[in-house]
Design a protein around this motif. Structure first.
Motif, PDB file in Angstrom:
ATOM      1  N   ASN A 167       0.800  -1.230   0.000  1.00 22.15           N
ATOM      2  CA  ASN A 167       0.000   0.000   0.000  1.00 22.15           C
ATOM      3  C   ASN A 167       0.830   1.277   0.000  1.00 22.15           C
ATOM      4  OD1 ASN A 167       0.662   0.310   2.741  1.00 22.15           O
ATOM      5  ND2 ASN A 167      -1.379  -0.287   3.477  1.00 22.15           N
ATOM      6  N   SER A 168       2.101   1.191   0.324  1.00 22.73           N
ATOM      7  CA  SER A 168       2.926   2.400   0.199  1.00 22.73           C
ATOM      8  C   SER A 168       3.177   2.726  -1.272  1.00 22.73           C
ATOM      9  CB  SER A 168       4.255   2.236   0.947  1.00 22.73           C
ATOM     10  OG  SER A 168       5.040   1.198   0.396  1.00 22.73           O
ATOM     11  N   THR A 169       3.245   1.693  -2.112  1.00 21.45           N
ATOM     12  CA  THR A 169       3.376   1.923  -3.556  1.00 21.45           C
ATOM     13  C   THR A 169       2.095   2.530  -4.110  1.00 21.45           C
ATOM     14  OG1 THR A 169       4.906   0.057  -3.779  1.00 21.45           O
ATOM     15  CG2 THR A 169       3.808   0.806  -5.784  1.00 21.45           C
ATOM     16  N   ALA A 184       9.677   7.791  -8.737  1.00 21.76           N
ATOM     17  CA  ALA A 184      10.853   8.017  -7.898  1.00 21.76           C
ATOM     18  C   ALA A 184      10.682   9.201  -6.960  1.00 21.76           C
ATOM     19  CB  ALA A 184      12.086   8.224  -8.777  1.00 21.76           C
ATOM     20  N   ASP A 185       9.779  10.113  -7.292  1.00 18.55           N
ATOM     21  CA  ASP A 185       9.543  11.284  -6.443  1.00 18.55           C
ATOM     22  C   ASP A 185       8.702  10.957  -5.220  1.00 18.55           C
ATOM     23  OD1 ASP A 185      10.847  13.010  -8.309  1.00 18.55           O
ATOM     24  OD2 ASP A 185       9.024  13.034  -9.525  1.00 18.55           O
ATOM     25  N   TRP A 186       7.986   9.838  -5.259  1.00 14.99           N
ATOM     26  CA  TRP A 186       6.977   9.579  -4.228  1.00 14.99           C
ATOM     27  C   TRP A 186       7.144   8.274  -3.482  1.00 14.99           C
ATOM     28  CZ3 TRP A 186       4.346  13.594  -2.694  1.00 14.99           C
ATOM     29  CH2 TRP A 186       4.209  14.666  -3.566  1.00 14.99           C
ATOM     30  N   ARG A 200      11.699  -1.016  -8.064  1.00 11.70           N
ATOM     31  CA  ARG A 200      10.502  -1.671  -8.606  1.00 11.70           C
ATOM     32  C   ARG A 200       9.240  -0.903  -8.233  1.00 11.70           C
ATOM     33  NH1 ARG A 200      13.492  -6.311  -7.488  1.00 11.70           N
ATOM     34  NH2 ARG A 200      12.579  -6.618  -5.419  1.00 11.70           N
ATOM     35  N   LYS A 201       9.201  -0.381  -7.027  1.00 11.81           N
ATOM     36  CA  LYS A 201       8.046   0.423  -6.617  1.00 11.81           C
ATOM     37  C   LYS A 201       7.897   1.645  -7.521  1.00 11.81           C
ATOM     38  CE  LYS A 201       7.625   1.188  -2.129  1.00 11.81           C
ATOM     39  NZ  LYS A 201       7.972   1.447  -0.708  1.00 11.81           N
TER      40      LYS A 201
END
Length: 331
Positions: A167-169, A184-186, A200-201
Motif C-alpha cells: 500500500n505504500s506503492t 521516484a519522487d513519491w 521496482r516500486k
C-alpha cells in the motif's frame, strides 16, 4: 440521499463540508489568553485544545471515547515483488491485532482507546494498477460507505490507519497522480527492503500513471483507479467524521494519500484532520507537506496505529490541561 452515479453523493458531501465551530474555538482561545496573563503557558497543547474545540463543536473539549480504526486491504500490484513483506503478511497483521498482541493494541489499552480492525476482503486483491483499475466506481463508493460506518457506535476522536502489503506503492501512485511527478519522487524506503525494491516500486508507479494517463483529472477517479479498499474506506471515514463533528488523527502514508484525494476535491475537506507522525518513507513526508500537515510526533514510527494512539494521548493531554485552565486558571 440517492443519485444516478455512485460518486455523486460523496461529491455533494465534499462540496459543502460542515464548518469549524469558530465560536467554540474562540472560547478556548480567550481562556488561554487569560491564563497566559497570569504567567501560564502550555505551548502547543493550547493549539491542540483550540483545534479540538473548533472541530468537535465543544467550547470545553473533552475526549471520552477515542477510537483507532485500522483498515486492511490487499493489492494486485503486491504480486510484483514491491515489498520486503510476503503477501500473506497483511492477514498476519490483522490476526496479531485481533489477538491483542500488536503494539497498537497494547497502547490502546494504555491510553484507553477503542480499537476496530476491518478486514476488507483480503482474499480478493484489487486489480493490478500497473495494468488495470484497482476497483470500479460502484465498488469504490460501496467501500467508502463502509468506511463511514467506522464511527457507528459513537466516538469523539477517530484515529485512522491501514494494513496492506504494497500500500505504500499505491499511496505513492495516488500522490504522483494528484501532485505530479514520477514514481521516484513519491516512493520511499521500508524496513528490510533493499534498493532494488524501491526501484521496482517506482517503476510500478510510472507504469500505473502511463496506463491510466488522461483519466486522472478527477480525484475520485484517481482513488478508484490507483487506490485500494483501505484507501476508499479511510476516505469515507474522514467524510463521516466531518459530518458528525469528530476530529480525526491520520496515521501512515495510505491515510495521508486518502486525505489527499479529498483535499483535491475540496481543500477544506480535511481541516478536521491532524497527522500523528511520519515514518521513514520520504514520500509520505512530501505528501504531508503538500497538504500542510505538521506531524504531532517526531518518533520515526512506521508500524500502523502506534503513532495514532500516541497522538491521541497527546490530544487527551491537551483537553485535560484545558479543563484545568477552565476550572481554575482563569479565575
Amino acid at each position: 440521499m440517492t443519485s444516478g452515479l455512485p460518486f455523486d453523493d460523496f461529491r455533494t458531501l465534499l462540496a459543502a463540508p460542515r464548518p469549524i465551530d469558530q465560536k467554540a474555538a474562540d472560547h478556548v482561545v480567550q481562556d488561554f489568553r487569560r491564563y497566559a496573563g497570569k504567567g501560564g503557558s502550555l505551548g502547543c497543547l493550547e493549539e491542540l485544545a483550540v483545534w479540538l474545540a473548533g472541530w468537535s463543536g465543544r467550547p470545553r473539549p473533552m475526549i471520552l471515547r477515542p477510537l483507532l480504526a485500522i483498515f486492511a486491504g490487499s493489492h494486485g500490484v503486491a504480486a510484483r515483488n514491491i515489498s520486503a513483506l510476503p503477501i500473506g503478511a497483511t492477514a498476519a497483521m490483522v490476526e496479531r491485532c485481533s489477538s491483542g498482541a500488536a503494539p497498537a493494541c497494547q497502547l490502546c489499552s494504555t491510553y484507553d482507546l477503542g480499537l476496530k480492525v476491518f478486514d476488507l476482503a483480503l482474499d480478493l486483491p484489487t486489480g493490478d494498477i500497473a495494468i488495470e483499475s484497482a476497483l470500479d466506481e460502484k465498488a469504490t463508493a460501496a467501500t467508502m460507505a463502509f468506511g463511514m460506518e467506522a464511527i457507528a457506535g459513537g466516538t469523539d476522536l477517530l484515529c485512522l490507519s491501514a494494513f496492506g502489503v504494497g500500500n505504500s506503492t499505491v499511496a505513492a501512485a495516488i500522490c504522483a497522480a494528484l501532485f505530479g511527478g514520477r514514481g521516484a519522487d513519491w516512493v520511499g524506503d521500508e524496513p528490510g527492503a533493499d534498493r532494488s525494491i524501491r526501484g521496482r516500486k517506482a517503476g510500478m508507479v510510472d507504469a500505473a500513471l502511463s496506463v491510466h494517463s488522461g483519466r486522472l483529472a478527477d480525484p475520485l477517479e484517481v482513488l478508484r483507479r490507483l487506490g485500494g479498499r483501505e484507501f476508499a474506506a479511510i476516505a469515507g471515514a474522514i467524510i463521516a467524521a466531518r459530518s458528525e463533528h469528530i476530529p480525526v488523527v491520520l496515521d501512515g502514508y495510505p491515510a495521508v494519500a486518502a486525505a489527499a484525494v479529498l483535499h483535491a476535491v475540496n481543500p477544506d475537506a480535511i481541516g478536521h484532520c491532524v497527522l500523528a507522525g511520519l515514518s521513514a518513507d520520504d514520500g509520505q513526508a512530501k505528501a504531508a507537506a503538500r497538504l500542510g500537515f505538521k506531524p504531532l510526533l517526531d518518533l520515526d514510527i512506521g508500524e500502523s496505529g502506534v503513532a495514532a494512539v500516541l497522538a491521541a494521548g497527546l490530544l487527551k493531554a491537551a483537553s485535560t490541561c484545558y479543563a484545568s485552565v477552565a476550572v481554575s486558571g482563569v479565575r
